[in-house]
Design an enzyme around this catalytic site. Structure first.
Site, mmCIF file in Angstrom:
data_model
loop_
_atom_site.group_PDB
_atom_site.id
_atom_site.type_symbol
_atom_site.label_atom_id
_atom_site.label_comp_id
_atom_site.label_asym_id
_atom_site.label_seq_id
_atom_site.Cartn_x
_atom_site.Cartn_y
_atom_site.Cartn_z
ATOM 1 C CE1 TYR A 117 1.532 0.377 -6.032
ATOM 2 C CE2 TYR A 117 1.236 -1.749 -6.795
ATOM 3 C CZ TYR A 117 0.766 -0.512 -6.161
ATOM 4 O OH TYR A 117 -0.651 -0.668 -5.614
ATOM 5 C CG HIS A 118 4.969 -3.581 -1.161
ATOM 6 N ND1 HIS A 118 4.237 -4.658 -1.007
ATOM 7 C CD2 HIS A 118 6.203 -3.930 -0.320
ATOM 8 C CE1 HIS A 118 4.675 -5.511 0.001
ATOM 9 N NE2 HIS A 118 5.923 -4.991 0.419
ATOM 10 N N GLY A 119 2.953 -4.451 -4.392
ATOM 11 C CA GLY A 119 1.572 -5.149 -4.027
ATOM 12 C C GLY A 119 1.177 -5.431 -2.794
ATOM 13 C CB SER A 184 8.699 -1.265 -1.816
ATOM 14 O OG SER A 184 7.468 -0.835 -2.112
ATOM 15 C CD GLU A 190 3.600 1.422 -3.006
ATOM 16 O OE1 GLU A 190 3.851 2.843 -3.347
ATOM 17 O OE2 GLU A 190 4.548 0.660 -3.642
#
Length: 318
Positions: A117-119, A184, A190
């Protein structure tokens, strides 16, 4: 008389400015607001400064004759520099985010594709790369968005740390050589437009699954707890969304940098299955990443809880 009123009275007498007391509290509120805004933007800018400083250190190290002779930036002659850089970022990770890494035993000895998951700012991923190298002396090559390669002054850093545009041929070559490759699928979209609900924004991206099937390697899901509480994007996204879709450039500025707890979890690998389709593998991977989020993340995310997690000792690092 309160201390602020008294201070305003003294200041008014000293400066001979009338009505200072009347507007003093407004001045205090405005000053505090500006200070808070500066703090929220200073930490992301500090990270950017450290990234460029890292590149400068690599440029200095490149003056070594042995390094000059090495044509391959992924060569082992760079390991001393990689260790120095990784140690710096690992210390930063420990101090500022109390960083922990769990599930390293789930990484295969050979090649594999890490999906995460990409912050808003992938600083957690940088922490992961650093600790993986320090613990296992292993590189994980990274697929990055094309805009990253347009950033000036980072060419050497990207090459030495194995960051690549991620064409099918490059990924297959890296896997063939035994490397881990991370991607990602949500990417910049995202990062910019997901929020504290931790919604995956993969769209129709399935190239990673096709590469995994072609290379006959497992896919390993990964997720960092509280990554959205550390750094966030502004809520008003309509304008920035249109701007991104037309330019493919991330104009939305991130903010934050609070010292929330970061824990990266590496899930169980999804083994290669010759009988599975690309679409089925995408859904299987998405389900695995969502399962990690559901298990380890409070939704919606809470900055206060993420800060309190710094004092929660129930989950220790590997």
């Amino acid at each position: 008389m309160t201390y602020l009123s008294y201070f305003a009275y003294i200041l008014e007498e000293w400066t001979a400015v009338e009505y200072l007391k009347k507007y003093f509290f407004h001045m205090v509120i405005i000053s505090l607001t500006i200070s808070a805004m500066l703090i929220f933007f200073i930490v992301p800018l500090t990270i950017l400064f450290f990234i460029y400083l890292t590149n400068v250190l690599l440029l200095i190290y490149q003056r070594n004759d042995e390094v000059k002779a090495a044509k391959d930036p992924l060569s082992n002659v760079w390991d001393s520099a990689r260790k120095t850089v990784a140690s710096f970022w690992d210390i930063y990770a420990r101090i500022w985010h109390g960083y922990e890494l769990h599930g390293v035993e789930n990484l295969p000895e050979g090649p594999g594709i890490l999906v995460y998951y990409h912050g808003a700012i992938p600083i957690d991923y940088l922490y992961f790369l650093s600790r993986l190298f320090l613990w296992k002396k292993r590189l994980c090559l990274s697929v990055a968005d094309h805009f990253v390669f347009r950033l000036p002054g980072l060419k050497l850093l990207l090459e030495v740390t194995g960051v690549m545009p991620g064409t099918r041929e490059e990924c297959l070559s890296a896997l063939k050589n035994g490397h881990l490759v991370s991607i990602s699928p949500g990417g910049v979209r995202e990062a910019l437009f997901s929020d504290e609900s931790y919604q995956l924004m993969w769209g129709n991206r399935k190239g990673f699954a096709q590469v995994a099937l072609d290379a006959k390697v497992p896919i390993i899901p990964m997720y960092t707890q509280n990554v959205r509480e550390g750094y966030r994007m502004f809520k008003e996204r309509r304008f920035f969304r249109k701007l991104y879709e037309s330019t493919r450039l991330p104009f939305t500025p991130p903010y934050g940098g609070l010292p929330v707890k970061f824990r990266t979890y590496i899930g169980e690998p999804i083994p290669y299955d010759p009988n599975i389709t690309t679409d089925e593998l995408v859904e299987k991977t998405k389900t695995a990443v969502q399962a990690l989020i559901k298990k380890h993340q409070t939704i919606p995310g809470s900055i206060w809880k993420a800060l309190m997690d710094r004092f929660d000792k129930h989950c220790k690092s590997d």
